[in-house]
Design an enzyme around this catalytic site. Structure first.
Site, PDB file in Angstrom:
ATOM      1  CG  MET A   1       9.784  10.484 -17.592  1.00  0.00           C
ATOM      2  SD  MET A   1      11.181   9.333 -17.603  1.00  0.00           S
ATOM      3  CE  MET A   1      12.102   9.943 -16.208  1.00  0.00           C
ATOM      4  CB  CYS A  83       2.056  11.354 -22.279  1.00  0.00           C
ATOM      5  SG  CYS A  83       1.873   9.970 -21.129  1.00  0.00           S
ATOM      6  CE  LYS A 122       9.179  14.738 -23.657  1.00  0.00           C
ATOM      7  NZ  LYS A 122       8.520  13.544 -24.242  1.00  0.00           N
ATOM      8  CG  HIS A 154       9.864  10.546 -27.755  1.00  0.00           C
ATOM      9  ND1 HIS A 154       9.630   9.990 -26.522  1.00  0.00           N
ATOM     10  CD2 HIS A 154      10.473   9.574 -28.484  1.00  0.00           C
ATOM     11  CE1 HIS A 154      10.080   8.750 -26.503  1.00  0.00           C
ATOM     12  NE2 HIS A 154      10.597   8.480 -27.692  1.00  0.00           N
ATOM     13  CG  ASN A 194      12.644  12.863 -25.070  1.00  0.00           C
ATOM     14  OD1 ASN A 194      11.515  12.383 -25.103  1.00  0.00           O
ATOM     15  ND2 ASN A 194      13.513  12.515 -24.145  1.00  0.00           N
ATOM     16  N   GLY A 195      14.444  10.975 -26.677  1.00  0.00           N
ATOM     17  CA  GLY A 195      14.165   9.604 -27.078  1.00  0.00           C
ATOM     18  C   GLY A 195      15.413   8.799 -27.366  1.00  0.00           C
ATOM     19  N   GLY A 196      15.651   7.750 -26.590  1.00  0.00           N
ATOM     20  CA  GLY A 196      16.741   6.827 -26.866  1.00  0.00           C
ATOM     21  C   GLY A 196      18.132   7.378 -26.632  1.00  0.00           C
ATOM     22  N   GLY A 216      15.442  11.473 -20.404  1.00  0.00           N
ATOM     23  CA  GLY A 216      14.357  10.957 -19.581  1.00  0.00           C
ATOM     24  C   GLY A 216      14.823   9.791 -18.736  1.00  0.00           C
ATOM     25  NE  ARG A 217      10.534   5.426 -19.193  1.00  0.00           N
ATOM     26  CZ  ARG A 217       9.734   6.473 -19.400  1.00  0.00           C
ATOM     27  NH1 ARG A 217      10.170   7.523 -20.083  1.00  0.00           N
ATOM     28  NH2 ARG A 217       8.505   6.487 -18.931  1.00  0.00           N
TER      29      ARG A 217
END
Length: 322
Positions: A1, A83, A122, A154, A194-196, A216-217
């Site tokens: 990120m 991205c 990715k 993602h 990946n994602g959520g 990630g986040r």
């Protein structure tokens, strides 16, 4: 990120998990050729295992950047074509490259030829009007011709027209089933989703369908969830008596060394703000670090003050094994 997972962030996360593979923020191949490589690629051994994530669309440049990454000691080189930021699109790298699978194949082939460490990709499940079934299948099967066998997906489309990068992380619907279907169709590939993904329970559930999970986040904003990774994902003994406050102590030698080399405390502690997320005292922790770590000469006393504010209010944070 980008602008988040720098070397200080990775050093912090490594105190919490010994086994998870950590990724750098995306660095462009052109920056690696022309910029300060020590600043862009340098890292400390305590971060290992760590993978270098790069962006670009020129096979020769990407091959060169990959070789530099290998020489610096990275365990994996990852090409980011997921991205969606405007800055990335302007430079013709990131998610916009999903419209050019043959170019992505050639880039990855050049990267693999340049290094001995694994090369991975990715991506998203598509962009804009692409079909998540037909177009994504064509993309993956074209990229496979490069010899790359690890895909970190993602599970959202990226809408390059009309959505901001933040919206692209939230608005397009998640389609985990599409990622599961990719693994089912190509069982020889290594597929990470990946994602959520916000909890370790979520991550473990995905492992019934794919080979791995990228956080990630959630890992950044609620880093204590990484404490479950070594036990629940890698089967390591669980540290039942370890708390988030112990992570503060573990960081002190690293912080002391960095401060002695002229790094400002805020550059490190900004990545630690979420350590006590959702816990009594978490707001006090964030307030002390936010207000005082940016001051000239700020040192370990600020960290001690923030930790003292939460110590008497902190509930046990260990998670029992199931």
């Amino acid at each position: 990120m980008m602008d988040w997972t720098d070397r200080h962030c990775r050093a912090f996360h490594r105190q919490i998990t010994r086994h998870a593979l950590l990724y750098t923020e995306m660095v462009t191949a052109r920056a690696i050729r022309h910029g300060d490589r020590q600043r862009l690629l340098g890292f400390t051994e305590i971060e290992q295992p760590v993978a270098l994530q790069i962006g670009g669309s020129e096979p020769e440049l990407l091959a060169e950047a990959s070789k530099w990454g290998e020489d610096f000691g990275y365990r994996e080189i990852n090409l980011n074509v997921g991205c969606p930021s405007d800055r990335v699109q302007t430079g013709r790298f990131g998610a916009c490259l999903m419209a050019e699978p043959e170019l992505v194949r050639d880039c990855l082939g050049a990267m693999r030829a340049a290094v001995r460490v694994p090369v991975t990709i990715k991506c998203r499940i598509g962009i804009d009007e692409q079909d998540e079934e037909e177009d994504f299948t064509r993309f993956v099967e074209t990229v496979m011709q490069s010899g790359v066998t690890t895909f970190i997906v993602h599970a959202r489309k990226a809408w390059l027209k009309g959505l901001s990068p933040k919206e692209n992380r939230e608005v397009p619907p998640l389609n985990y089933a599409r990622v599961y279907a990719l693994k089912k169709k190509h069982p020889g590939l290594t597929i990470l989703v990946n994602g959520g993904i916000e909890t370790m329970d979520d991550a473990v559930a995905h492992l019934d369908h794919v080979d791995g999970v990228m956080l990630g986040r959630a890992a950044y904003h609620t880093p204590w969830i990484l404490h479950e990774v070594d036990h629940r994902i890698y089967g390591a003994p669980q540290e039942l008596d370890v708390t988030a406050l112990d992570m503060v102590e573990r960081m002190k030698p690293y912080i002391s060394k960095e401060l002695a080399e002229g790094v400002w405390l805020q550059n490190i502690t900004r990545h630690m703000l979420g350590l006590f997320h959702g816990q009594p005292g978490g707001k006090l922790w964030r307030r002390v670090l936010s207000e005082e770590a940016s001051k000239p000469g700020a040192g370990l006393d600020v960290l001690d003050k923030a930790a003292a504010e939460v110590a008497s209010r902190l509930k046990p944070m260990n998670v029992a094994a199931e």
